[in-house]
Design a protein around this motif. Structure first.
Motif, PDB file in Angstrom:
ATOM      1  N   ALA A 141     -21.838 -59.443 -60.000  1.00 14.25           N
ATOM      2  CA  ALA A 141     -21.132 -60.532 -60.663  1.00 14.25           C
ATOM      3  C   ALA A 141     -19.947 -61.035 -59.847  1.00 14.25           C
ATOM      4  N   GLN A 142     -19.767 -60.511 -58.646  1.00 18.42           N
ATOM      5  CA  GLN A 142     -18.582 -60.863 -57.877  1.00 18.42           C
ATOM      6  C   GLN A 142     -18.694 -62.238 -57.232  1.00 18.42           C
ATOM      7  N   GLU A 143     -19.898 -62.648 -56.882  1.00 20.96           N
ATOM      8  CA  GLU A 143     -20.055 -63.910 -56.194  1.00 20.96           C
ATOM      9  C   GLU A 143     -20.335 -65.013 -57.194  1.00 20.96           C
ATOM     10  N   SER A 144     -19.637 -66.120 -57.106  1.00 18.21           N
ATOM     11  CA  SER A 144     -19.891 -67.237 -58.010  1.00 18.21           C
ATOM     12  C   SER A 144     -21.182 -67.951 -57.663  1.00 18.21           C
ATOM     13  N   ASN A 145     -21.642 -67.842 -56.407  1.00 18.65           N
ATOM     14  CA  ASN A 145     -22.893 -68.453 -55.980  1.00 18.65           C
ATOM     15  C   ASN A 145     -23.770 -67.383 -55.341  1.00 18.65           C
ATOM     16  N   PRO A 146     -24.435 -66.565 -56.147  1.00 19.08           N
ATOM     17  CA  PRO A 146     -25.233 -65.471 -55.606  1.00 19.08           C
ATOM     18  C   PRO A 146     -26.437 -65.984 -54.841  1.00 19.08           C
ATOM     19  N   GLY A 147     -26.965 -65.128 -53.995  1.00 16.15           N
ATOM     20  CA  GLY A 147     -28.147 -65.488 -53.240  1.00 16.15           C
ATOM     21  C   GLY A 147     -29.381 -65.517 -54.113  1.00 16.15           C
ATOM     22  N   ALA A 148     -30.452 -66.030 -53.565  1.00 19.85           N
ATOM     23  CA  ALA A 148     -31.684 -66.189 -54.334  1.00 19.85           C
ATOM     24  C   ALA A 148     -32.276 -64.851 -54.751  1.00 19.85           C
ATOM     25  N   TYR A 203     -24.809 -61.095 -80.396  1.00 24.20           N
ATOM     26  CA  TYR A 203     -24.220 -61.528 -79.137  1.00 24.20           C
ATOM     27  C   TYR A 203     -24.976 -60.940 -77.963  1.00 24.20           C
ATOM     28  N   TRP A 204     -24.939 -61.625 -76.852  1.00 20.01           N
ATOM     29  CA  TRP A 204     -25.297 -61.002 -75.593  1.00 20.01           C
ATOM     30  C   TRP A 204     -24.101 -60.161 -75.165  1.00 20.01           C
ATOM     31  N   ALA A 205     -24.364 -59.067 -74.477  1.00 18.88           N
ATOM     32  CA  ALA A 205     -23.270 -58.166 -74.103  1.00 18.88           C
ATOM     33  C   ALA A 205     -23.475 -57.630 -72.694  1.00 18.88           C
ATOM     34  N   VAL A 206     -22.355 -57.433 -72.000  1.00 21.91           N
ATOM     35  CA  VAL A 206     -22.347 -56.822 -70.673  1.00 21.91           C
ATOM     36  C   VAL A 206     -21.243 -55.768 -70.638  1.00 21.91           C
ATOM     37  N   ASN A 207     -21.252 -54.968 -69.594  1.00 23.37           N
ATOM     38  CA  ASN A 207     -20.164 -54.033 -69.375  1.00 23.37           C
ATOM     39  C   ASN A 207     -18.889 -54.802 -69.054  1.00 23.37           C
ATOM     40  N   ARG A 208     -17.736 -54.277 -69.478  1.00 19.76           N
ATOM     41  CA  ARG A 208     -16.475 -54.972 -69.236  1.00 19.76           C
ATOM     42  C   ARG A 208     -16.176 -55.132 -67.741  1.00 19.76           C
ATOM     43  N   GLU A 209     -16.831 -54.337 -66.898  1.00 22.58           N
ATOM     44  CA  GLU A 209     -16.691 -54.517 -65.458  1.00 22.58           C
ATOM     45  C   GLU A 209     -17.354 -55.812 -64.988  1.00 22.58           C
ATOM     46  N   ASP A 210     -18.203 -56.391 -65.843  1.00 22.19           N
ATOM     47  CA  ASP A 210     -18.904 -57.624 -65.502  1.00 22.19           C
ATOM     48  C   ASP A 210     -18.317 -58.821 -66.245  1.00 22.19           C
ATOM     49  N   ALA A 211     -16.999 -58.837 -66.415  1.00 21.33           N
ATOM     50  CA  ALA A 211     -16.349 -59.907 -67.177  1.00 21.33           C
ATOM     51  C   ALA A 211     -16.566 -61.281 -66.544  1.00 21.33           C
ATOM     52  N   GLN A 212     -16.616 -61.338 -65.217  1.00 17.94           N
ATOM     53  CA  GLN A 212     -16.850 -62.621 -64.558  1.00 17.94           C
ATOM     54  C   GLN A 212     -18.240 -63.146 -64.899  1.00 17.94           C
TER      55      GLN A 212
END
Length: 296
Positions: free
Chosen positions: A41-48, A232-241
């Motif tokens: 989740a770190q990159e705003s434009n991830p690769g394919a 809701y959809w949910a993710v780990n808080r480490e994936d806030a972005q």
């Protein structure tokens, strides 16, 4: 944690707040998380080749895999993640295990999380707003049983009632309703217990369970749903972005009609129509996903 308290508050009021409130809640939820995005989740434009691991349980017509993987939430997850440059990798498992796997960062995203489940699991999960699904718990009785006033949960005190493990409504009322709960692992077990007179009723999700043949429909009575609980959809808080990105795309999918199109495909009515029916307490007007022969 503020996030969980806000979600519980929203759930207890039957999910009838408007989408504007949910958007505000999302901003508050994400700003307070203080999380750092994980690798995917770190990159705003991830690769394919970037993938997001999505876990799901069998819940027709929202997620199922017979004859192929499909459903409202499956198609929506593919679309939303595709807009962000991700591909979805789906993993089938029990709903509670799914949330635990997201909590432990073995999975990235769960499309099915109630406020109650998030609260019980602690602070490691973040709910993604807006909600694009409601859980409608309803009681199913034998039509031969005497008609009673069963307008509230207190009317079922002393009953033996079956429910699926992990049902959030049953879990919330497990110890304070006077009901003898019997938890099972699948829908056929619910019907078997009811029709063999081993329980007085069962509790199940209304939109899934009204898929009945004419013969079976004559044997049972369906009560109006007890509430409309937003999921809701949910993710780990480490994936806030990632949560923020997905939330923005869910809002866009609502605004551009994508969510309505998927609901019409599987239910014949739009998500906005279902929200209006819920807001006016017209639960029994909410249609199921089609005739029993279409159920996988």
């Amino acid at each position: 944690m503020t996030t969980i308290l806000q979600l519980v508050f929203q759930s207890l009021f039957r999910g009838l707040c408007d989408r504007g409130l949910r958007k505000v809640l999302c901003i508050s939820l994400l700003c307070c998380s203080g999380a750092v995005a994980s690798d995917h989740a770190q990159e705003s434009n991830p690769g394919a080749d970037a993938t997001v691991k999505v876990c799901y349980g069998k819940w027709f017509p929202f997620s199922y895999d017979q004859p192929e993987l499909a459903g409202v939430m499956v198609e929506l997850a593919r679309e939303v993640l595709s807009r962000l440059g991700y591909s979805a990798e789906f993993h089938k498992m029990a709903f509670l295990r799914c949330l635990n796997e997201v909590q432990n960062q073995n999975m990235t995203l769960s499309p099915f999380a109630s406020a109650y489940s998030l609260g019980k699991l602690g602070d490691n999960l973040v709910a993604i707003n807006p909600s694009v699904q409601y859980h409608l718990p309803a009681f199913f009785l034998r039509s031969s049983d005497p008609v009673k006033d069963l307008s509230g949960i207190e009317a079922f005190a002393g009953w033996e009632i079956a429910a699926l493990r992990g049902n959030s409504f049953a879990r919330r009322h497990q110890h304070n309703s006077g009901i003898g709960w019997i938890f099972v692992n699948n829908n056929p077990a619910l019907w078997k217990l009811l029709l063999s007179y081993r329980v007085d009723a069962f509790l199940a999700e209304y939109q899934s369970q009204i898929l009945l043949s004419d013969e079976l429909r004559q044997q049972i009575r369906i009560l109006p749903p007890m509430e409309a609980e937003p999921l809701y959809w949910a993710v780990n808080r480490e994936d806030a972005q990632l949560a923020q990105q997905v939330g923005e795309q869910l809002e866009q999918a609502i605004d551009d009609g994508t969510v309505d199109t998927l609901y019409r495909k599987y239910f014949g009515v739009s998500f906005r129509d279902i929200e209006r029916m819920i807001a006016s307490q017209e639960f029994l007007k909410i249609p199921g996903p089609g005739p029993v022969e279409n159920h996988p």
